[in-house]
Each structure stands twice: as structure tokens, then as C-alpha cells.
Design an enzyme around this catalytic site. Sequence first.
Site, PDB file in Angstrom:
ATOM      1  N   PHE A 123       0.856  -1.189   0.000  1.00 15.19           N
ATOM      2  CA  PHE A 123       0.000   0.000   0.000  1.00 15.19           C
ATOM      3  C   PHE A 123       0.892   1.238   0.000  1.00 15.19           C
ATOM      4  CE2 PHE A 123      -2.957   3.137   1.670  1.00 15.19           C
ATOM      5  CZ  PHE A 123      -4.144   2.787   1.036  1.00 15.19           C
ATOM      6  N   LEU A 125       1.068   5.079   0.197  1.00 11.91           N
ATOM      7  CA  LEU A 125       0.438   6.351   0.548  1.00 11.91           C
ATOM      8  C   LEU A 125       1.527   7.396   0.841  1.00 11.91           C
ATOM      9  CD1 LEU A 125      -2.203   7.917   1.549  1.00 11.91           C
ATOM     10  CD2 LEU A 125      -1.655   7.029   3.828  1.00 11.91           C
ATOM     11  N   PRO A 128       8.168  11.076   0.281  1.00 10.83           N
ATOM     12  CA  PRO A 128       9.320  11.654   0.998  1.00 10.83           C
ATOM     13  C   PRO A 128       8.935  12.888   1.816  1.00 10.83           C
ATOM     14  CG  PRO A 128       9.970  11.045  -1.224  1.00 10.83           C
ATOM     15  CD  PRO A 128       8.495  10.786  -1.131  1.00 10.83           C
ATOM     16  N   ARG A 268      18.454 -17.977  35.732  1.00 12.28           N
ATOM     17  CA  ARG A 268      19.641 -17.190  36.074  1.00 12.28           C
ATOM     18  C   ARG A 268      19.777 -17.023  37.583  1.00 12.28           C
ATOM     19  NH1 ARG A 268      24.552 -15.112  34.381  1.00 12.28           N
ATOM     20  NH2 ARG A 268      24.844 -12.975  35.120  1.00 12.28           N
ATOM     21  N   GLN A 336      16.496  -5.344  30.150  1.00 10.92           N
ATOM     22  CA  GLN A 336      17.087  -5.045  31.461  1.00 10.92           C
ATOM     23  C   GLN A 336      17.171  -6.303  32.319  1.00 10.92           C
ATOM     24  OE1 GLN A 336      18.271  -2.084  31.955  1.00 10.92           O
ATOM     25  NE2 GLN A 336      18.929  -2.320  34.071  1.00 10.92           N
ATOM     26  N   ILE A 337      16.108  -7.104  32.300  1.00 11.97           N
ATOM     27  CA  ILE A 337      16.096  -8.345  33.097  1.00 11.97           C
ATOM     28  C   ILE A 337      17.209  -9.282  32.630  1.00 11.97           C
ATOM     29  CG2 ILE A 337      14.757 -10.471  33.497  1.00 11.97           C
ATOM     30  CD1 ILE A 337      12.222  -8.650  33.561  1.00 11.97           C
ATOM     31  N   GLY A 339      20.014  -8.371  31.533  1.00 13.32           N
ATOM     32  CA  GLY A 339      21.331  -7.778  31.806  1.00 13.32           C
ATOM     33  C   GLY A 339      22.192  -7.761  30.546  1.00 13.32           C
ATOM     34  N   GLU A 363       2.083   3.320  10.248  1.00  7.24           N
ATOM     35  CA  GLU A 363       0.611   3.365  10.222  1.00  7.24           C
ATOM     36  C   GLU A 363       0.070   4.438  11.175  1.00  7.24           C
ATOM     37  OE1 GLU A 363      -1.587  -0.141   9.519  1.00  7.24           O
ATOM     38  OE2 GLU A 363       0.027  -1.080   8.400  1.00  7.24           O
TER      39      GLU A 363
HETATM   40  N1  CAA Z   1     -12.349   6.830   8.077  1.00 10.60           N
HETATM   41  C1  CAA Z   1     -12.988   7.396   7.041  1.00 10.60           C
HETATM   42  N2  CAA Z   1     -12.837   8.695   6.678  1.00 10.60           N
HETATM   43  C2  CAA Z   1     -11.969   9.419   7.401  1.00 10.60           C
HETATM   44  C3  CAA Z   1     -11.262   8.902   8.489  1.00 10.60           C
HETATM   45  C4  CAA Z   1     -11.472   7.542   8.823  1.00 10.60           C
HETATM   46  N3  CAA Z   1     -10.825   6.968   9.849  1.00 10.60           N
HETATM   47  N4  CAA Z   1     -10.472   9.861   9.015  1.00 10.60           N
HETATM   48  C5  CAA Z   1     -10.692  10.968   8.287  1.00 10.60           C
HETATM   49  N5  CAA Z   1     -11.595  10.697   7.319  1.00 10.60           N
HETATM   50  C6  CAA Z   1     -12.147  11.639   6.335  1.00 10.60           C
HETATM   51  C7  CAA Z   1     -12.847  12.794   7.038  1.00 10.60           C
HETATM   52  O1  CAA Z   1     -14.183  12.476   7.342  1.00 10.60           O
HETATM   53  C8  CAA Z   1     -12.752  13.893   6.001  1.00 10.60           C
HETATM   54  O2  CAA Z   1     -13.707  13.664   4.989  1.00 10.60           O
HETATM   55  P1  CAA Z   1     -14.713  14.843   4.517  1.00 10.60           P
HETATM   56  O3  CAA Z   1     -13.862  16.001   4.088  1.00 10.60           O
HETATM   57  O4  CAA Z   1     -15.475  14.205   3.397  1.00 10.60           O
HETATM   58  O5  CAA Z   1     -15.533  15.162   5.728  1.00 10.60           O
HETATM   59  C9  CAA Z   1     -11.402  13.613   5.374  1.00 10.60           C
HETATM   60  O6  CAA Z   1     -11.078  12.236   5.615  1.00 10.60           O
HETATM   61  C10 CAA Z   1     -10.297  14.488   5.898  1.00 10.60           C
HETATM   62  O7  CAA Z   1     -10.272  14.378   7.295  1.00 10.60           O
HETATM   63  P2  CAA Z   1      -9.345  15.324   8.148  1.00 10.60           P
HETATM   64  O8  CAA Z   1      -9.580  16.746   7.756  1.00 10.60           O
HETATM   65  O9  CAA Z   1      -9.470  14.929   9.584  1.00 10.60           O
HETATM   66  O10 CAA Z   1      -7.889  14.914   7.577  1.00 10.60           O
HETATM   67  P3  CAA Z   1      -6.464  15.504   7.904  1.00 10.60           P
HETATM   68  O11 CAA Z   1      -5.776  15.809   6.638  1.00 10.60           O
HETATM   69  O12 CAA Z   1      -6.543  16.552   8.958  1.00 10.60           O
HETATM   70  O13 CAA Z   1      -5.683  14.221   8.506  1.00 10.60           O
HETATM   71  C11 CAA Z   1      -5.017  12.569  10.010  1.00 10.60           C
HETATM   72  C12 CAA Z   1      -6.150  13.474   9.516  1.00 10.60           C
HETATM   73  C13 CAA Z   1      -5.634  11.679  11.067  1.00 10.60           C
HETATM   74  C14 CAA Z   1      -3.860  13.340  10.616  1.00 10.60           C
HETATM   75  C15 CAA Z   1      -4.513  11.693   8.837  1.00 10.60           C
HETATM   76  O14 CAA Z   1      -3.818  12.469   7.889  1.00 10.60           O
HETATM   77  C16 CAA Z   1      -3.601  10.550   9.269  1.00 10.60           C
HETATM   78  O15 CAA Z   1      -4.074   9.508   9.690  1.00 10.60           O
HETATM   79  N6  CAA Z   1      -2.273  10.720   9.142  1.00 10.60           N
HETATM   80  C17 CAA Z   1      -1.339   9.654   9.372  1.00 10.60           C
HETATM   81  C18 CAA Z   1      -1.086   8.883   8.112  1.00 10.60           C
HETATM   82  C19 CAA Z   1      -0.532   7.520   8.377  1.00 10.60           C
HETATM   83  O16 CAA Z   1      -0.980   6.789   9.253  1.00 10.60           O
HETATM   84  N7  CAA Z   1       0.436   7.135   7.562  1.00 10.60           N
HETATM   85  C20 CAA Z   1       1.004   5.823   7.625  1.00 10.60           C
HETATM   86  C21 CAA Z   1       1.075   5.266   6.235  1.00 10.60           C
HETATM   87  S1  CAA Z   1       0.972   3.528   6.037  1.00 10.60           S
HETATM   88  C22 CAA Z   1       2.432   2.911   6.590  1.00 10.60           C
HETATM   89  O17 CAA Z   1       2.790   3.161   7.683  1.00 10.60           O
HETATM   90  C23 CAA Z   1       3.281   2.082   5.686  1.00 10.60           C
HETATM   91  C24 CAA Z   1       3.130   0.611   5.798  1.00 10.60           C
HETATM   92  O18 CAA Z   1       3.222  -0.024   4.763  1.00 10.60           O
HETATM   93  C25 CAA Z   1       3.012  -0.065   7.095  1.00 10.60           C
END
Ligand code: CAA
Length: 384
Positions: A123, A125, A128, A268, A336-337, A339, A363
Site C-alpha cells: 500500500f 500512501l 518523501p 539465572r 534489562q532483566i 542484563g 501506520e
Molecule cells: N475513516 C474514514 N474517513 C476518514 C477517516 C477515517 N478513519 N479519518 C478521516 N476521514 C475523512 C474525514 O471524514 C474527512 O472527509 P470529509 O472532508 O469528506 O468530511 C477527510 O477524511 C479528511 O479528514 P481530516 O480533515 O481529519 O484529515 P487531515 O488531513 O486533517 O488528517 C489525520 C487526519 C488523522 C492526521 C490523517 O492524515 C492521518 O491519519 N495521518 C497519518 C497517516 C498515516 O498513518 N500514515 C502511515 C502510512 S501507512 C504505513 O505506515 C506504511 C506501511 O506499509 C506499514
Amino acid sequence: MLFKLTDEQIMIQSMVRDFAREVILPTAMERDKTREFPADNIKRLAELGLMGMTVPPELDGSGADAVAYVLALSEIAYACAATAVVMSVHNSIVCESILRYGTETQKEKYLRPLARGDYIGAFALTEPLAGSDPARQKASARREGGHYVLNGTKRFITTGKNSGLVIVTAKTDPSARHKGISAFIVKKGTPGLTVGRLEDKMGLCASDTTDLVFEDCRVPAEDRLGEDGQGFTIAMTALDSGRIGIAAQSVGVAQAALDASVKYAKEREQFGQLISKFQGIRWMIADMATELEAARQLMLSAAAMKDRGEHFTAQASMAKLYASEMVNRVTAKALQIHGGYGFVKEYPVERFYRDARVFTIYEGTSEIQRVVISNHILKDKRVL
Ligand code: CAA
């Protein structure tokens, strides 16, 4: 426990526990050193139906519920966290997104082979310059007739190299914020998609984390996932499930660290007696077990809410926040346990400590989980 596990959930947990400890655990330490991708493990997981756990049987999945899924994922993480993260992203983020937002054709064409484990899903998303704030991503998808043309670089992509399919988000309308983001299903081998740099990480060493580079990558319009502009919602929905998965990984690694500590403390001797007799050690073990149990309950509760069809965004973030911070405390105490032996690679706890470190980051960092939770509480959304 708040609720009783069903016979099926207990059966899945016990089957995966036996498998993970017999097959995956014995080679985990070696894999951490060689950084070899656990391809054989993933093949075995697929044979057991663990690569399409929550996909319905009619689409070649196992049709398990979220509670059974997190129990299984914890058991895999107990044995090898690097194998668990591949399973987690594939199941909770990739398969579930196509199941929820995919067309019938996409389900036939992509979900069925994913659920069988024919190839692994990734996935994409993060970029950089866009990690915690994915709405500001720069990757673009320009419509040209029956295709979209994708350009941009995605970063820190779990299984970026070893996946066969990636769900990628890109801006179809650069002038709009999150509403201008769409999602696409792209098979590996599609011209214009290349694997970029491979990260050299402190933990989860056998799982590859890479850049994915899109250069005029043409994707058929029918491979857009969901509606135009729905990509951000798809990502956020996927992360809700993914975050319960990170809680499950945390619980698995913490249990492994606790078990290793109990075993060591009972073997231990210092000052003429087993170190398990010392109150300093006993209290650490009591705290580790208590925090682990609290995290397990949060994980199960969020998963059960998901199974009941309730809104579980805040609970997923709570489970992720608490469990990922808990496992960092628990693995530090385990070290820590042990050592001096905790600091050397002869024992597994230094690996647990390194693997756990990313759980408060990927995430969604702990800080982002607090944003999600406080938003729900302060906006008077229903949390409990
Ligand atoms: N479910 C459904 N919709 C959601 C939602 C959810 N949990 N959270 C937000 N939305 C929707 C909102 O309802 C809103 O929709 P509308 O405009 O239609 O009402 C829209 O999304 C925007 O919401 P926000 O204004 O709250 O969004 P934001 O830009 O302020 O961001 C945030 C909110 C929680 C900070 C979000 O950006 C976030 O989760 N950031 C972290 C990203 C992240 O977790 N990245 C990790 C990537 S994956 C990874 O780690 C790699 C891997 O492979 C393991």
C-alpha cells in the site's frame, strides 16, 4: 476478558500458535541477520488461509472475523515480527480495501489471487515529504482517455520490492486537498513502475521497505479503486483496520519478550538464588504482564467493535497507541532483566527491542493517534 472467544476463534489461535512456534520461530533470528525476505513463510501462511483471512470464502478467502485475525497475527508476531508486518499490510490494508471499495471485476481479477496468496499486496500512501500529512502528497494521476498516467515517488513502502500488486494514491485534482486524491491498483511489471531504494532498518530486517517510483506509469481507468477523489477516505478506512493490526503485532512481540524474561529469570542465579526471587525482577514482570493484558483487551475490543459493524476509528487508534507504547516499555524491561545477555544477539530480546521500535511510528505515529482520539472526543463524536 470482556467477552468469551468462540470455538472457531480459539481453534484458529491455537492452530496458528502451533504453526508459528514450530515453523516460523526457529529461523527468525537467522532471518534478522541475513535480512532474507520470508518468502517460504508467506507461502506457508497462504496454504493455511492466512493471507486472505477476512476475505469471504467465495473469493478464495477464509472468511474469518477481525477477532480471529488479530489473534492469528499476534501469534505470527510472537514468532517473527518481520513476517507479521507483511501479513498485516497484505490482509488489513490491501485485501480489505479491495473487498470494500473494489468493483466485481477488480475482486475477481485482484482480490481472489491476493486472498490465495498468489502474490503479496503493498500500500503506497507515504511520500518523501508527506508522512503524517498524506493529504499534501504530490504524486499525480493525469487522465488520458481510458488511462491514468501516474508520476511520483512513494516512500517507506512495506513489501515494496517483494509485492506483486500495489494500491497507490495520487492526486487527480492537484488543486483540491484530500478530496483530490484517488487510489489505483497497479500490478508489478507495469511499465513506468520501478522499485527504488531499499531502506537499511534497525528492526524488522527481513521485511523489505522501499521507495516505489512512478514515471509516466499508465494505469487503465478500470483499475482506479473507488470513485475519483475517494483515495484519502480509502486510505483512512484501511488504516483503521491496519492500526488494530499494529496493536496485534505489539501484543505478539510483548508476549514473546515477557515469556523470554520469565524463562531467563527462572534460570539465572545471582547472589546465590534465582533472580526470579528478587522483588525488583518480580515487580518488573508484574508490570509487563499487566500492561500486556491491558493492550490485549484494547486490541480485542476494537476488533470486536469492527466485527459488530460499529464505528471503531477511535478504538483502533487507542489500541494502536497503547499497545505500541506498551511493547516498547515491555521490551526495554525484558532487555534489562537479561542484563548483559539482553544486549547481545545470542538471546532474542535485543531483536524484540529493535523490532518494536517502529510500532509507535508506522501506520500513524503515536502523536497522530492522539490527534485522531482527541478529535473524536473533542468533536463530541461517540467514543464509548
Ligand atoms: N475513516 C474514514 N474517513 C476518514 C477517516 C477515517 N478513519 N479519518 C478521516 N476521514 C475523512 C474525514 O471524514 C474527512 O472527509 P470529509 O472532508 O469528506 O468530511 C477527510 O477524511 C479528511 O479528514 P481530516 O480533515 O481529519 O484529515 P487531515 O488531513 O486533517 O488528517 C489525520 C487526519 C488523522 C492526521 C490523517 O492524515 C492521518 O491519519 N495521518 C497519518 C497517516 C498515516 O498513518 N500514515 C502511515 C502510512 S501507512 C504505513 O505506515 C506504511 C506501511 O506499509 C506499514
